[in-house]
Design an enzyme around this catalytic site. Sequence first.
Site, PDB file in Angstrom:
ATOM      1  CE1 TYR A  66      -3.991  -2.171   0.014  1.00 48.19           C
ATOM      2  CE2 TYR A  66      -2.931  -3.174   2.508  1.00 48.19           C
ATOM      3  CZ  TYR A  66      -3.956  -3.727   1.468  1.00 48.19           C
ATOM      4  OH  TYR A  66      -4.740  -4.123   1.699  1.00 48.19           O
ATOM      5  CG  PHE A  77      -3.981  -9.195   0.386  1.00 43.95           C
ATOM      6  CD1 PHE A  77      -4.987  -7.880   0.089  1.00 43.95           C
ATOM      7  CD2 PHE A  77      -3.353 -10.396   0.225  1.00 43.95           C
ATOM      8  CE1 PHE A  77      -5.573  -8.757  -2.116  1.00 43.95           C
ATOM      9  CE2 PHE A  77      -3.597 -10.437  -0.952  1.00 43.95           C
ATOM     10  CZ  PHE A  77      -4.423 -10.234  -1.566  1.00 43.95           C
ATOM     11  CG  HIS A 186      -6.975  -8.810  -6.910  1.00 40.36           C
ATOM     12  ND1 HIS A 186      -7.586  -8.407  -6.195  1.00 40.36           N
ATOM     13  CD2 HIS A 186      -5.378  -9.237  -6.109  1.00 40.36           C
ATOM     14  CE1 HIS A 186      -6.685  -7.769  -5.066  1.00 40.36           C
ATOM     15  NE2 HIS A 186      -5.259  -8.303  -5.435  1.00 40.36           N
TER      16      HIS A 186
END
Length: 227
Positions: A66, A77, A186
């Site tokens: 991220y 994640f 995904h």
Amino acid sequence: MPPITNDWADALRPEYKKEYYKKLFDFIGSEYRNEVIYPPGDEIFNAFHLTPLSKVKVVIIGQDPYHEPGQAHGLSFSVKPGIDIPPSLLNIYKELQDELGCYIPDNGYLVKWAEQGVLLLNAVLTVRAHRAASHRGRGWENFTDAAIRVLNEMDRPIVYLLWGSFARSKASMLNNSKQLVLEAPHPSPLSAYRGFFGCGHFKRANEFLSENGLQPIDWQIENISRK
């Protein structure tokens, strides 16, 4: 970059001598000196630190960290406590709720999974702030592919959860008959309804681990107290 000090170190040592890694090392050092980079330098290798090679049971492959403040901490994640749960992770939680009856927690901190043997591995381990994919093609993919090859050579059961076209492209590297490869779209909002929802991966992974005499993963991430 802080060194990997557990059993991954010996397995990945040949990579450190390769030309791509020397260039990567120099590039990353320059980036941390001159730019805002995520995750913090001492968390780059958290996936390896928290899930030793000998303990890996499940592998979940992400693409990039991220790139907004406070999110990335070296696990695919996962986000740090106090950070909003990203949409893809929320969909993962929804699938867990449907499959296993897990409640949806108030956080996206997945260290519990990592400590049980779930390797949460991004293909690229660093990124510039606010610039998604800014460190792709710099050498991280070579390094993380090497880790995947090491896992493929392990003489023991491992489950790979490959979600989305990028992760699924790694399936060609995985040919160990003792291991299980599960593929699905995904979990992002753009594709989750194309087959991620209802994929049954978490239940199947635990069944496979149990069938092979291994402790299944407790996938429930607990709420973090707000006291």
